[in-house]
Each structure stands twice: as C-alpha cells, then as structure tokens.
Design a protein around this motif. Structure first.
Motif, mmCIF file in Angstrom:
data_model
loop_
_atom_site.group_PDB
_atom_site.id
_atom_site.type_symbol
_atom_site.label_atom_id
_atom_site.label_comp_id
_atom_site.label_asym_id
_atom_site.label_seq_id
_atom_site.Cartn_x
_atom_site.Cartn_y
_atom_site.Cartn_z
ATOM 1 N N ILE A 77 46.663 -42.367 0.251
ATOM 2 C CA ILE A 77 47.588 -41.420 -0.393
ATOM 3 C C ILE A 77 47.670 -40.142 0.414
ATOM 4 C CG2 ILE A 77 47.938 -39.987 -2.438
ATOM 5 C CD1 ILE A 77 46.709 -42.238 -4.089
ATOM 6 N N TYR A 78 46.514 -39.665 0.862
ATOM 7 C CA TYR A 78 46.497 -38.448 1.678
ATOM 8 C C TYR A 78 47.271 -38.655 2.981
ATOM 9 C CZ TYR A 78 44.735 -34.672 4.619
ATOM 10 O OH TYR A 78 44.637 -33.604 5.463
ATOM 11 N N GLU A 79 47.070 -39.842 3.622
ATOM 12 C CA GLU A 79 47.781 -40.136 4.858
ATOM 13 C C GLU A 79 49.290 -40.186 4.623
ATOM 14 O OE1 GLU A 79 46.184 -43.712 6.403
ATOM 15 O OE2 GLU A 79 44.225 -42.857 6.909
ATOM 16 N N ARG A 109 44.500 -45.332 -8.772
ATOM 17 C CA ARG A 109 43.334 -44.568 -8.318
ATOM 18 C C ARG A 109 42.471 -44.159 -9.515
ATOM 19 N NH1 ARG A 109 43.876 -39.032 -4.877
ATOM 20 N NH2 ARG A 109 45.064 -38.482 -6.728
ATOM 21 N N ARG A 110 43.122 -43.773 -10.625
ATOM 22 C CA ARG A 110 42.382 -43.399 -11.830
ATOM 23 C C ARG A 110 41.605 -44.590 -12.377
ATOM 24 N NH1 ARG A 110 39.672 -39.481 -14.261
ATOM 25 N NH2 ARG A 110 39.278 -40.078 -16.421
ATOM 26 N N TYR A 118 38.352 -46.937 -4.275
ATOM 27 C CA TYR A 118 38.909 -45.640 -4.696
ATOM 28 C C TYR A 118 39.044 -44.710 -3.483
ATOM 29 C CZ TYR A 118 38.901 -40.921 -6.695
ATOM 30 O OH TYR A 118 39.194 -39.623 -6.999
ATOM 31 N N ALA A 119 38.040 -44.683 -2.635
ATOM 32 C CA ALA A 119 38.069 -43.810 -1.461
ATOM 33 C C ALA A 119 39.167 -44.238 -0.488
ATOM 34 C CB ALA A 119 36.703 -43.830 -0.773
ATOM 35 N N GLU A 166 25.814 -51.988 -7.455
ATOM 36 C CA GLU A 166 26.535 -52.587 -6.326
ATOM 37 C C GLU A 166 28.027 -52.684 -6.632
ATOM 38 O OE1 GLU A 166 24.876 -56.262 -5.122
ATOM 39 O OE2 GLU A 166 22.885 -55.451 -4.676
ATOM 40 N N ALA A 167 28.354 -53.156 -7.853
ATOM 41 C CA ALA A 167 29.766 -53.245 -8.244
ATOM 42 C C ALA A 167 30.391 -51.856 -8.296
ATOM 43 C CB ALA A 167 29.902 -53.936 -9.599
ATOM 44 N N ALA A 168 29.632 -50.875 -8.797
ATOM 45 C CA ALA A 168 30.138 -49.510 -8.852
ATOM 46 C C ALA A 168 30.454 -49.003 -7.445
ATOM 47 C CB ALA A 168 29.123 -48.593 -9.528
ATOM 48 N N TYR A 169 29.587 -49.347 -6.480
ATOM 49 C CA TYR A 169 29.804 -48.923 -5.094
ATOM 50 C C TYR A 169 31.076 -49.553 -4.525
ATOM 51 C CZ TYR A 169 29.062 -48.320 -0.090
ATOM 52 O OH TYR A 169 29.219 -48.003 1.240
ATOM 53 N N ARG A 170 31.312 -50.863 -4.841
ATOM 54 C CA ARG A 170 32.518 -51.536 -4.329
ATOM 55 C C ARG A 170 33.790 -50.871 -4.877
ATOM 56 N NH1 ARG A 170 29.366 -56.244 -5.257
ATOM 57 N NH2 ARG A 170 30.480 -56.618 -7.224
ATOM 58 N N TRP A 171 33.779 -50.580 -6.188
ATOM 59 C CA TRP A 171 34.961 -49.920 -6.779
ATOM 60 C C TRP A 171 35.138 -48.522 -6.176
ATOM 61 C CZ3 TRP A 171 38.097 -53.117 -8.604
ATOM 62 C CH2 TRP A 171 37.737 -54.168 -9.450
ATOM 63 N N LEU A 172 34.025 -47.838 -5.916
ATOM 64 C CA LEU A 172 34.107 -46.499 -5.347
ATOM 65 C C LEU A 172 34.705 -46.536 -3.945
ATOM 66 C CD1 LEU A 172 33.485 -43.499 -5.710
ATOM 67 C CD2 LEU A 172 31.202 -43.936 -4.783
#
Length: 666
Positions: free
Chosen positions: A368-370, A335-336, A361-362, A352-358
C-alpha cells in the motif's frame, strides 16, 4: 469497516420520472418495471413535442444505464442529436449521457456532468438548479469511489447543498444533509455526522419523504451515537427505524438495521441478543446478495465473539471476511482483518500462526505504501512534464521574438523618439491623476471613519436602549404580577366572602368574579410576554419550548429542536436571543400566514446558530426599505452580537439563518 457509500448516494432518479410518464401513457394502469422500456418507446413514437420525445429517451437511457450499457448509450446519443435546437434540453441530455458513462467510464462521466452543469448555469428555473445539484452530487460520488472522501464532502457542502437550497427543494436538501452525515460517519466524525443526520430527519419528518430514507437516517444516527460512546442513547433511533421498516419485510435496509442493532446489543453487553440480530441480518444479506453489508455483519459478529473471548469463533468470522475481500480491489479492510487475525492467534497462544498473519499484514502495508509512493511520483512526473512543455513553448516564443526584433528595429527606433517626446506629458498627467486619487482616498477614508464612529454610536445607544427596555419590562412584569395581580386576587377573595341575600345578587357576584378571573388571566399573559417566567427560572431552551407551545394551534405546526445550548449564558444574552426568535415567529404567523414553522437552535463554543424555516408567502428580502420595525430590531440585535443574518425568501417560504458570537457579551 463501514458500508460502501457509493452504493447508496448516486442520484439516478429515473423511477419517479418513468412512473409519471408511464402512468400518463397507460391511463393510470399499474406499471410493471419490466414494461417500462416498452411504455417509454410508445411515448417516444406517439409524442408530437420535442420535450416529450426527449423525456422518453432520457428515461430509456437511465433505465438501461444499470442493465445494458450499449442500449443506454444509444438512447443517450440519440437524445444529444435531437436536443441541439434547444439549449436547456441539450444540457439535460448531457446530464443523462454522464449517467450512462457512470458505470464504465468514470473520467468521461465526470466530464459530461461538469459540461451539463456549465450549460445549465444560464437557466434560473427550479428544475435547472435541481439538475445542477444532482450533477455535482454524482461527480462527488465518483470522487468517493476513488477514495477521496474529503473532496466529496467539499462538493456536497459547497456545491450540491447550496443549489438544492436555492431551488427550495426540501427533499433534496434532506438527502444532501443525509449524505454529508454519512461521509462524516465514514471519516469517524461522529458528533458532526449526528448534526447533519438530525437536520435531514427534521426535514423528512415534516414532509412526505420516502419511508426508506427516513429509516436509513434513523439507523445511521444510531450507529453514530453508538460509535461516539453513548450506546444506550441509540435505542430510540433503532425503535423509530424498526417501526418504519416493519410493514416492508423485503426492504433493502434490513441488513443495515440488524448490523447496527447487533452493535447496540454488543456495546450493552447483551451478547446473545447481538448474535441473534446479526444472524438475521446475515440471512437477509445473503438473500439480497448484499456483499457490502455482509462484510459489516461478519465483522460485527467477530467483535461479539471477541468480547466473549471466544477466539476460535472470532477467527472464523475473520477468515470468512478475508475470503470476501479477495473480490474487492481495496486493501484497507483486508489489512485490518490481517491485523485482527494476528491478535486472535496471539490470544489463542498460536504464536507461529500469529507471526504468519503478521508477515502478511506487513507485506500488504508495504505494498500500500509503495502504491501511494508510485501515485505521488506519477503526479510529480506529470507536473515535471508539464513544466518542460511550458519551458519549450517559452523558448519557441523567445526565438520568434528575436527574429522579429531585427525586422522591427528601425520602426522601434522611430517609436522611441516619439515616446521620449510624449513621456514628459504622460508623467505630468500621471502626477496630476495621482494627486487627485490621493485626495479622493483621504476623503473616502475620512468618510468611512465617520460612518464607523456613527455606527458605533448608534450601536451603543441601541444597546443602552435594549438593556433599559428589558429592565423596565422585568420591573413592570414583577409589579403587575406581584402588585396588581395580588390586589385583584384579594378583591376576588373579598367578593367571595360577601353573602348573597338573593339569587339575583348571587348571580351579579358570580359575574363580577368571572370578570376578575379573566382580568387576572390577561394580566398573567401580559406579564409573561413582558418577561417569560420560564426564561428566568428554567433557561433559554425551556423558554423557547414554552413559546412554541403557546404559538401552536390547529392551523399552525411548529417543530422545535435545540442542541448543546449552554444554560450558563448570561440572562441578558438569553433574553435578547429569546426576543429575536419571538419576533421571527410572530412575523411568520402574522405576515407570512405560515402553517408549518421549523425552529432549530444550536451552540458550538462561542457561536450560537439559529435557523427558522416556514412555508409562508415570503417577501422581498433584498429590499431593506420594506423592513418593518420587527425586522429592524432583529438586525440591530444581530449587530449587537457581532453576528451574521442571512434571509432567503420566495413565494414558497422563508429561511432565516443567524450566527451570533455570544461569549463576547458577558
């Protein structure tokens, strides 16, 4: 992204035992690790004692525990069968059986460690205490594997370390301090981690510790110092570690060293040197197949490129690290990495690439939360099922009571009549006893209050006596130094001006002058002992350092460490602490015949901690009738500060721990 702690702190310990067994079995010939099992098998077949056979089986099961679990389990079960006639050896057999399960069945491993620890409790010998300490440590390592670092820290501090201290095993105490520091380092408690690394280093430097353990402690101290924002102060730790590791180019600890060295150069903005160190570490990690340290080195290299604003190279390091994370079951590091990739693409302008990685991450964060939610729900369901079962049991017991009630009705009626007749007598007896207890409580409260008043009176008298003594000491020291000292110096000067009419007179004058010099030196020594000049001018830390230097000799080694001591403490407080430590050291030298003394002083806000450890002959710490005047003075001074005094003494030495509340005495 710290190195996995579970790879470094499991207490196996078979190599030392195997080496001892194999050396005895082969008449001190060099032992090859590959010949260990054959040598141990020969020891098992030739041994005529139960203990000898079992030690060979323990060694075989431990040796194969990381190589061939089927063989390891067979040897461990064989030792369980043979040891049934001896309670102590049976407990040790379960310890080694737990070590076999450690690699493939952690639940069973924890059960066996706790069963072995329970069986070992009745045995007071040092070896049993060490096995119990190791069992708790390995139990805690499994908790660490389950990402339960706080539980492992609790086990180390409250279970493993006290048992090692009780056994008097300084090496194992140092390893426990080291492991506590490592857990705190992984929990980002850098200052506390440094305190425990420091304790481990003091013990390791004073003893014959394996070089790698001391080098590891230095490197981890450097890492904690860097992460606490004091990078320049980490360099001495790295130098000491490098000096230890240099004669051992194949050491497993080199990748860790280069990882921390690279971080040091990054924090000091020497980026080229940082990359050079990290490349060396990566090459060694690749050669040793050390995947955990390789991840750390790649991430540290990413940080260097990021600091240089070389975002393309930085992203490449993250991608390599992300590829490695696919082989691990944990998601925190992944995740980090996804978050850092998002930032790198954003810095490079690739939105666009930043959005895909984000998005990745989400999704991972949600999973993890689930997973955490599922775990919590499962725990709630388990508690609910347990409550339901308990409710069913209560209902069954209630039904049984109802059916039995009808059969016992007549009998209970008869008992009720007898109970009514007996009730009056019982109530009368209870009332009489209540009055007696009430009177006894009043008497006890009165006696306790008298004791408290008497104790406060004694403490007040002692406080006044101590303050008067210190004032008188300062006055006498000043009078001796300024008065009698100056007079003697003047006499010496006057004698030096008298002309000698003959060689015999010159010799007599020289003898008198030498006697005056000796008297002046003795006078200065008495004056300094009565009130150390360093305490008045430089403060408590330097005064203690001066005291240690004056006590050391060819027959006595004294190790002194001081941390965070407030130099603004009132002079009266510093003086009483100085007298306390002076008394302890004099006792260790005079009565215990110690050759090594370790003194450590530290302060955390209003708490002042003193630890003195020596290797002298010890004494009966539980017998207060054997207390001398010196020890009684120490106890009185501790009471003055509302503190605590703990003394552990045996034939192998004495450990004195003191905690004082200093700001209350201003």
């Amino acid at each position: 992204m710290n190195k996995s702690l579970t790879n470094r702190v499991r207490d196996i310990g078979y190599c030392i035992m195997l080496l001892c067994i194999c050396v005895n079995a082969t008449a001190q010939h060099v032992v090859d690790d590959r010949k260990f099992p054959d040598s141990l098998q020969q020891v098992f077949e030739r041994s005529t004692s139960l203990k000898g056979k079992l030690e060979a089986l323990f060694g075989l099961s431990d040796y194969y525990s990381t190589r061939d679990t089927a063989k390891a389990l067979a040897y461990a079960r064989q030792s369980i069968g043979l040891s049934r006639e001896d309670a102590y050896l049976s407990a040790v057999a379960h310890f080694y059986l737990a070590g076999v399960y450690f690699e493939f069945d952690v639940d069973r491993s924890q059960q066996e460690y706790m069963y072995a620890e329970k069986l070992l409790r009745p045995f007071p010998q040092k070896e049993a205490l060490i096995y119990r300490s190791r069992a708790w440590n390995n139990y805690g390592v499994i908790e660490q594997r389950r990402d339960n670092a706080h539980e492992y820290l609790n086990i180390l501090i409250n279970k493993a370390l006290p048992l090692a201290q009780q056994a008097g095993d300084s090496t194992r105490m140092a390893l426990n301090y080291h492991n506590i520091g490592l857990v705190l380092l992984n929990l980002n408690e850098y200052q506390k981690a440094l305190q425990y690394f420091s304790r481990a280093i003091v013990i390791m430097e004073a003893g014959n510790t394996v070089y790698a353990d001391l080098a590891d402690a230095y490197v981890l101290s450097a890492r904690a110092t860097i992460l606490s924002g004091r990078a320049k102060q980490a360099f001495p730790f790295l130098q000491k570690a490098k000096k230890i590791l240099e004669p051992n180019p194949d050491s497993y600890y080199w990748p860790l060293y280069y990882s921390v060295e690279g971080a040091y150069y990054r924090y000091t903005h020497s980026y080229a040197q940082a990359l050079k160190s990290l490349e060396r570490g990566l090459a060694l990690a690749e050669q040793m197949n050390d995947v955990f340290e390789k991840r750390n080195l790649l991430y540290e290299k990413f940080n260097v490129y990021k600091a240089e604003k070389n975002y393309t190279a930085a992203k490449n390091m993250l991608l390599q690290g992300l590829a490695m994370e696919a082989t691990f079951p944990f998601s925190r590091n992944k995740r980090r990495l996804l978050f850092d990739l998002t930032e790198m693409e954003k810095q490079s302008g690739n939105t666009e690439a930043a959005y895909r990685w984000l998005m990745q991450y989400a999704v991972l964060s949600d999973s993890i939360y689930e997973e955490q939610t599922k775990t919590e729900i499962a725990a709630l369901e388990a508690r609910f099922r347990t409550a339901e079962k308990e409710k069913q049991i209560l209902n069954l017991e209630h039904e049984k009571k109802i059916s039995a009630r009808d059969r016992k009705y007549q009998f209970l009626l008869l008992l009720a009549v007898i109970a009514v007749l007996s009730l009056v007598a019982i109530l009368a007896i209870m009332q009489l006893q209540h009055r007696k207890k009430k009177a006894a409580r009043r008497e006890e409260d009165y006696r306790t209050e008298l004791e408290r008043i008497e104790k406060e009176k004694q403490l007040s008298n002692y406080t006044a006596l101590m303050e008067g003594q210190e004032q008188e000491r300062r006055r006498l020291a000043r009078d001796l130094h300024d008065g009698l000292g100056c007079s003697l110096a003047a006499i010496k000067l006057g004698l030096s001006r008298i002309p000698a009419e003959s060689a015999q007179q010159e010799l007599l004058l020289q003898q008198v002058t030498d006697q005056l010099d000796a008297s002046i030196s003795e006078l200065r020594l008495i004056s300094r002992n009565m009130m150390p000049e360093a305490l008045l001018t430089l403060g408590l830390p330097d005064a203690l350092k001066d005291l240690c230097s004056s006590v050391m000799s060819a027959q006595l080694r004294l190790v002194y460490n001081a941390y965070n001591i407030d130099r603004a403490l009132p002079l009266s407080t510093q003086t009483m602490i100085y007298r306390m430590i002076q008394e302890i050291i004099i006792n260790a030298v005079k009565h215990a015949n110690a050759s090594v003394i370790m003194l450590q002083c530290s302060q955390e806000e209003d708490s002042f901690f003193i630890t003195v450890e020596d290797n002298g002959k010890g004494f009966d710490a539980g017998n207060h009738q054997s207390d001398g005047i010196g020890l009684k003075n120490i106890r009185n001074r501790v009471d003055y500060f509302n503190g605590q005094l703990n003394i552990e003494s045996s034939s192998e030495g004495t450990i004195i721990n003191i905690e004082l509340h200093v700001t209350q005495q201003s």
